[in-house]
Scaffold this active site. Structure first.
Site, PDB file in Angstrom:
ATOM      1  N   ILE A  31     -12.536 -43.002 -19.697  1.00  0.00           N
ATOM      2  CA  ILE A  31     -13.985 -42.854 -19.574  1.00  0.00           C
ATOM      3  C   ILE A  31     -14.430 -41.523 -20.188  1.00  0.00           C
ATOM      4  O   ILE A  31     -15.594 -41.373 -20.564  1.00  0.00           O
ATOM      5  CB  ILE A  31     -14.444 -42.972 -18.097  1.00  0.00           C
ATOM      6  CG1 ILE A  31     -15.960 -43.163 -18.020  1.00  0.00           C
ATOM      7  CG2 ILE A  31     -13.955 -41.788 -17.273  1.00  0.00           C
ATOM      8  CD1 ILE A  31     -16.479 -43.524 -16.630  1.00  0.00           C
ATOM      9  N   TYR A  80     -10.051 -49.543 -18.604  1.00  0.00           N
ATOM     10  CA  TYR A  80     -10.187 -48.113 -18.876  1.00  0.00           C
ATOM     11  C   TYR A  80      -9.850 -47.335 -17.614  1.00  0.00           C
ATOM     12  O   TYR A  80      -9.874 -47.873 -16.503  1.00  0.00           O
ATOM     13  CB  TYR A  80     -11.590 -47.746 -19.386  1.00  0.00           C
ATOM     14  CG  TYR A  80     -12.669 -47.743 -18.330  1.00  0.00           C
ATOM     15  CD1 TYR A  80     -12.991 -46.574 -17.636  1.00  0.00           C
ATOM     16  CD2 TYR A  80     -13.370 -48.899 -18.022  1.00  0.00           C
ATOM     17  CE1 TYR A  80     -13.979 -46.572 -16.664  1.00  0.00           C
ATOM     18  CE2 TYR A  80     -14.366 -48.896 -17.066  1.00  0.00           C
ATOM     19  CZ  TYR A  80     -14.667 -47.731 -16.382  1.00  0.00           C
ATOM     20  OH  TYR A  80     -15.646 -47.734 -15.412  1.00  0.00           O
ATOM     21  N   CYS A  81      -9.520 -46.070 -17.796  1.00  0.00           N
ATOM     22  CA  CYS A  81      -9.246 -45.169 -16.678  1.00  0.00           C
ATOM     23  C   CYS A  81      -9.951 -43.838 -16.963  1.00  0.00           C
ATOM     24  O   CYS A  81     -11.051 -43.838 -17.510  1.00  0.00           O
ATOM     25  CB  CYS A  81      -7.732 -45.001 -16.470  1.00  0.00           C
ATOM     26  SG  CYS A  81      -6.868 -44.257 -17.870  1.00  0.00           S
ATOM     27  N   ARG A  82      -9.330 -42.736 -16.636  1.00  0.00           N
ATOM     28  CA  ARG A  82      -9.947 -41.441 -16.909  1.00  0.00           C
ATOM     29  C   ARG A  82      -9.603 -40.953 -18.309  1.00  0.00           C
ATOM     30  O   ARG A  82     -10.469 -40.607 -19.093  1.00  0.00           O
ATOM     31  CB  ARG A  82      -9.498 -40.398 -15.871  1.00  0.00           C
ATOM     32  CG  ARG A  82     -10.202 -39.040 -16.046  1.00  0.00           C
ATOM     33  CD  ARG A  82      -9.676 -37.980 -15.109  1.00  0.00           C
ATOM     34  NE  ARG A  82      -8.306 -37.585 -15.417  1.00  0.00           N
ATOM     35  CZ  ARG A  82      -7.957 -36.718 -16.370  1.00  0.00           C
ATOM     36  NH1 ARG A  82      -8.872 -36.162 -17.122  1.00  0.00           N
ATOM     37  NH2 ARG A  82      -6.693 -36.418 -16.583  1.00  0.00           N
TER      38      ARG A  82
END
Length: 131
Positions: free
Chosen positions: A115, A87-89
């Site tokens: 996220i 996952y990232c932003r």
């Protein structure tokens, strides 16, 4: 010159078809991630920058910034058959990281996206925390 143009045209078409038909990483929802983490069924990888991870991350996530994923297996991920969730932003970097991990040879890479879609608790600091 005409043959060169034709060959370039064919190469461009084949490249486009390969990209269009390439299987993108499998998507997974935050609820599915939460369930898998509670059961210890996956390794969660945050692919954002150090400062983003330090600010807030999902408990249990290890940090491997997308920019550091290349052609070698990251030392934090020694098992090519393990289930890995990235996952990232917002989802852009996680998709890139998932693709790169698959190219390295990881067999079970899942992409949660960002996220920003995580409705559960997060932790801050550089410690990964526990789920």
């Amino acid at each position: 010159m005409k043959i060169k143009s034709i060959l370039l045209s064919i190469a461009a078409t084949l490249a486009f078809v390969a990209c269009a038909t390439a299987e993108s990483p499998k998507k997974i929802t935050p609820a599915q991630v939460k369930s898998m983490l509670e059961k210890g069924e996956a390794t969660l990888v945050d692919v954002r920058r150090n400062d983003e991870y330090k600010s807030s991350h999902i408990p249990g996530a290890i940090l491997i910034p997308n920019e550091t994923i290349g052609i070698k297996m990251p030392k934090e991920l020694p098992d090519l058959n393990a289930t890995i969730i990235v996952y990232c932003r917002s989802g852009r970097r996680s998709a890139m990281a998932a693709n790169k991990l698959e190219l390295i040879g990881y067999k079970n890479v899942l992409d949660m996206g960002g996220i920003m879609s995580w409705p559960y608790k997060t932790v801050s600091g550089m410690e990964k925390g526990t789920f």
